[in-house]
Design an enzyme around this catalytic site. Sequence first.
Site, PDB file in Angstrom:
ATOM      1  N   ASP A   1     111.491  63.085  48.026  1.00  0.00           N
ATOM      2  CA  ASP A   1     110.167  63.703  47.930  1.00  0.00           C
ATOM      3  C   ASP A   1     109.279  63.257  49.080  1.00  0.00           C
ATOM      4  OD1 ASP A   1     107.950  65.044  47.036  1.00  0.00           O
ATOM      5  OD2 ASP A   1     107.408  63.550  45.546  1.00  0.00           O
TER       6      ASP A   1
ATOM      7  N   ASP B   1     110.668  64.999  52.687  1.00  0.00           N
ATOM      8  CA  ASP B   1     110.386  66.391  53.037  1.00  0.00           C
ATOM      9  C   ASP B   1     109.000  66.542  53.663  1.00  0.00           C
ATOM     10  OD1 ASP B   1     108.766  66.007  50.868  1.00  0.00           O
ATOM     11  OD2 ASP B   1     109.652  67.555  49.615  1.00  0.00           O
ATOM     12  N   GLY B   2     108.055  65.676  53.282  1.00  0.00           N
ATOM     13  CA  GLY B   2     106.736  65.728  53.910  1.00  0.00           C
ATOM     14  C   GLY B   2     106.793  65.343  55.379  1.00  0.00           C
TER      15      GLY B   2
ATOM     16  N   ARG C   1     106.035  67.832  58.817  1.00  0.00           N
ATOM     17  CA  ARG C   1     105.149  67.521  59.936  1.00  0.00           C
ATOM     18  C   ARG C   1     105.912  67.388  61.245  1.00  0.00           C
ATOM     19  NH1 ARG C   1     102.954  64.582  55.600  1.00  0.00           N
ATOM     20  NH2 ARG C   1     104.260  62.780  56.071  1.00  0.00           N
TER      21      ARG C   1
ATOM     22  N   THR D   1     104.708  74.777  54.713  1.00  0.00           N
ATOM     23  CA  THR D   1     104.541  76.102  54.118  1.00  0.00           C
ATOM     24  C   THR D   1     104.004  75.968  52.696  1.00  0.00           C
ATOM     25  OG1 THR D   1     106.830  76.117  53.306  1.00  0.00           O
ATOM     26  CG2 THR D   1     106.416  77.086  55.479  1.00  0.00           C
TER      27      THR D   1
ATOM     28  N   ASP E   1     107.971  71.625  46.010  1.00  0.00           N
ATOM     29  CA  ASP E   1     107.912  70.167  45.870  1.00  0.00           C
ATOM     30  C   ASP E   1     107.233  69.782  44.561  1.00  0.00           C
ATOM     31  OD1 ASP E   1     108.170  67.445  46.963  1.00  0.00           O
ATOM     32  OD2 ASP E   1     105.994  67.516  47.062  1.00  0.00           O
TER      33      ASP E   1
ATOM     34  N   ASP F   1     108.950  68.030  41.133  1.00  0.00           N
ATOM     35  CA  ASP F   1     108.435  66.767  40.575  1.00  0.00           C
ATOM     36  C   ASP F   1     108.148  66.894  39.084  1.00  0.00           C
ATOM     37  OD1 ASP F   1     108.575  65.576  43.037  1.00  0.00           O
ATOM     38  OD2 ASP F   1     106.484  65.954  43.554  1.00  0.00           O
TER      39      ASP F   1
END
Length: 312
Positions: free
Chosen positions: A90, A93-94, A98, A104, A111, A115
Amino acid sequence: MSSVRTRRQAAAVSTPTTPSPAPRSEEVVMNGNGLAHGQPKEVYVKENIFLFWPNIIGYSRIVLAFASLYYMPLHPRTCSILYSVSCLLDALDGYAARAFEQSTRFGAVLDMVTDRCTTACLLVFLSSAWPRWALLFQGLISLDLASHYVHMYATLIMGGADQSHKKVDKSRSWILNLYYTNKTVLFIFCAMNEVCFIALYLLSFSSPLLSPSLLEVKKADDGASTLQPGNPSGGASSFIFANPHSAAALELARANKMDSFWPWVIFGVCFPVMAGKQIINVVQLVKASRWLAEGDIEMRRAAGLPRQKKQK
């Protein structure tokens, strides 16, 4: 006489018409070498949002979550590893979004939904492991889903389609502003919240204090014995497994012999942060509800509501 031209007609035929200026997009520009070239047009590369790297990481999280659910009833070690890796992705992916400039709205929704679903599935298992605490776990599921849904909906309606749900003004809530804008705070709260629930999951297999059934002597012909973790009222082992020496029965017996020391330590460390996460969910739900109510008041005033009663 019709073949005889007037002077005006003859002048119109002999004089060439002045061409109209070409549109701006079709203008011909002369370069330094005297060669003409047209104005360059912007070319857009066709992109597939569903195959962006952050979204691919999100798909892998879903696969790992399903695998952890498959192993959840009988294999606590394997389940915990798969579930933990899914949660750790998790954060990855952030960074990928970036780094590759692939942030998107679909990825943000994917995401958040992942969660919510993974946490809810783990809490459902805890509800079945400890029926006496089922109401508490059901309340945690409801609070988590409700707070995030109302917050997302309020951001979409009141803030506009281009505003992220993580963009919370400090004047509206300094707690939510700190929670969403500080990546370290967000990671600590989310990670330790999940670790706390994982510790509870492991304690359902290892702690006789929480699962009295682990103290019972298991006999094949004993109708009161159970192999169900955390559920003393479960059926006999012969009702769960046709063969008490099968791989599943042996695996569950091995799982029930886990040491509960480290799960207790992890739970004790993470519990305050988990409780703080639930407080943040309550604040998020209340603030989002008030934001929607403010929008409703503005809409009613614009519509002339409530209507003034005519005095007789």
